[in-house]
Design an enzyme around this catalytic site. Structure first.
Site, PDB file in Angstrom:
ATOM      1  N   ASN A  10      45.239  44.026  30.679  1.00 48.44           N
ATOM      2  CA  ASN A  10      45.091  43.266  31.915  1.00 48.44           C
ATOM      3  C   ASN A  10      45.628  41.846  31.672  1.00 48.44           C
ATOM      4  O   ASN A  10      45.021  41.071  30.931  1.00 48.44           O
ATOM      5  CB  ASN A  10      43.610  43.223  32.319  1.00 48.44           C
ATOM      6  N   ASN A  12      45.670  39.238  33.505  1.00 51.44           N
ATOM      7  CA  ASN A  12      44.766  38.178  33.966  1.00 51.44           C
ATOM      8  C   ASN A  12      43.706  37.865  32.918  1.00 51.44           C
ATOM      9  O   ASN A  12      43.434  36.710  32.613  1.00 51.44           O
ATOM     10  CB  ASN A  12      44.083  38.584  35.281  1.00 51.44           C
ATOM     11  N   LYS A  13      43.105  38.920  32.371  1.00 51.89           N
ATOM     12  CA  LYS A  13      42.087  38.730  31.333  1.00 51.89           C
ATOM     13  C   LYS A  13      42.696  38.093  30.089  1.00 51.89           C
ATOM     14  O   LYS A  13      42.107  37.198  29.488  1.00 51.89           O
ATOM     15  CB  LYS A  13      41.465  40.074  30.941  1.00 51.89           C
ATOM     16  N   ASP A  69      33.600  44.532  28.224  1.00 50.13           N
ATOM     17  CA  ASP A  69      33.346  45.343  29.397  1.00 50.13           C
ATOM     18  C   ASP A  69      32.507  44.478  30.316  1.00 50.13           C
ATOM     19  O   ASP A  69      31.593  43.773  29.864  1.00 50.13           O
ATOM     20  CB  ASP A  69      32.637  46.657  29.063  1.00 50.13           C
ATOM     21  N   GLY A 150      39.612  41.063  40.732  1.00 47.28           N
ATOM     22  CA  GLY A 150      38.422  41.910  40.862  1.00 47.28           C
ATOM     23  C   GLY A 150      37.570  41.509  42.054  1.00 47.28           C
ATOM     24  O   GLY A 150      38.072  41.331  43.165  1.00 47.28           O
ATOM     25  N   ASP A 152      36.055  38.687  42.505  1.00 47.05           N
ATOM     26  CA  ASP A 152      35.946  37.227  42.624  1.00 47.05           C
ATOM     27  C   ASP A 152      35.888  36.718  44.063  1.00 47.05           C
ATOM     28  O   ASP A 152      35.131  35.788  44.345  1.00 47.05           O
ATOM     29  CB  ASP A 152      37.085  36.537  41.879  1.00 47.05           C
ATOM     30  N   HIS A 177      30.654  34.536  33.603  1.00 50.50           N
ATOM     31  CA  HIS A 177      30.101  35.471  32.635  1.00 50.50           C
ATOM     32  C   HIS A 177      31.030  35.619  31.431  1.00 50.50           C
ATOM     33  O   HIS A 177      30.596  35.555  30.292  1.00 50.50           O
ATOM     34  CB  HIS A 177      29.892  36.826  33.312  1.00 50.50           C
TER      35      HIS A 177
END
Length: 192
Positions: A10, A12-13, A69, A150, A152, A177
């Site tokens: 991903n 973005n992550k 996760d 996601g 958001d 988080h």
């Protein structure tokens, strides 16, 4: 500089994590270590999935790595979508479909409290450690903002007027988080 794999494809992550690690480590993706298969996520908990992915990379590629996760846990939906957040509305893993289903399932419910929870598993030279991070908030009634990814656009953290999708990346990283979990991960990595 030490190299570590973030067990994700991903972008973005990956970008979010690279910003937070700020040159402490060279962070590489799964593709960069030639891991092109889908990582297993067959566990019933965020902790289990995170550990399963990180252990898979270590076992098959002998590369120190970390995997996360993340789940959105909505109180009025008995903690759903939880571990199934990415595929809540089906195997297509479509964020818009997932948001639509959460909003639909919350229709007529007054309790809109929710939390994002991230669990990160670090496997360093075969040794396993886990950290987590939680962001409490609420699900608003319609999408607002175009940053992030996601869920958001429908999640507003406690104490803020803006959704995660309205915050800049640096603002979000301070309170999210994943940001909290990564802060704990950085402390672990500094001690290695």
């Amino acid at each position: 500089m030490k190299k570590i794999c973030f067990a994700t494809n991903n972008p973005n992550k990956l970008k979010e994590i690279q910003q937070q690690l700020d040159g402490l480590y060279e962070v590489v993706s799964l593709k960069e270590i030639n891991c092109n298969e889908e990582l297993p996520e067959t566990q019933e908990t965020l902790e289990g999935n995170s550990a399963q992915k990180a252990q898979y990379v270590w076992d098959n590629y002998q590369v120190s790595c970390f995997a996360d996760d993340t789940g959105l846990e909505v109180n009025a939906l008995n903690g759903d979508p939880g571990v199934y957040s990415a595929r809540y509305a089906g195997p297509q893993r479509d964020s818009d479909d997932n948001m639509d289903l959460v909003l639909k399932n919350l229709e007529g419910k007054s309790d809109r409290s929710a939390r994002f929870r991230t669990v990160i598993t670090l496997v360093w030279n075969g040794e396993i450690k886990q950290v987590d991070g939680i962001a409490e908030g609420e699900i608003i009634k319609e999408r607002t903002g175009d940053q992030g990814f996601g869920y958001d656009p429908i999640f507003r953290p406690i104490g803020h007027e803006k959704t995660f999708a309205q915050l800049s990346a640096s603002e979000k990283n301070e309170i999210s988080h994943r940001g909290k979990a990564v802060t704990k991960l950085i402390e672990l990595l500094k001690s290695i």
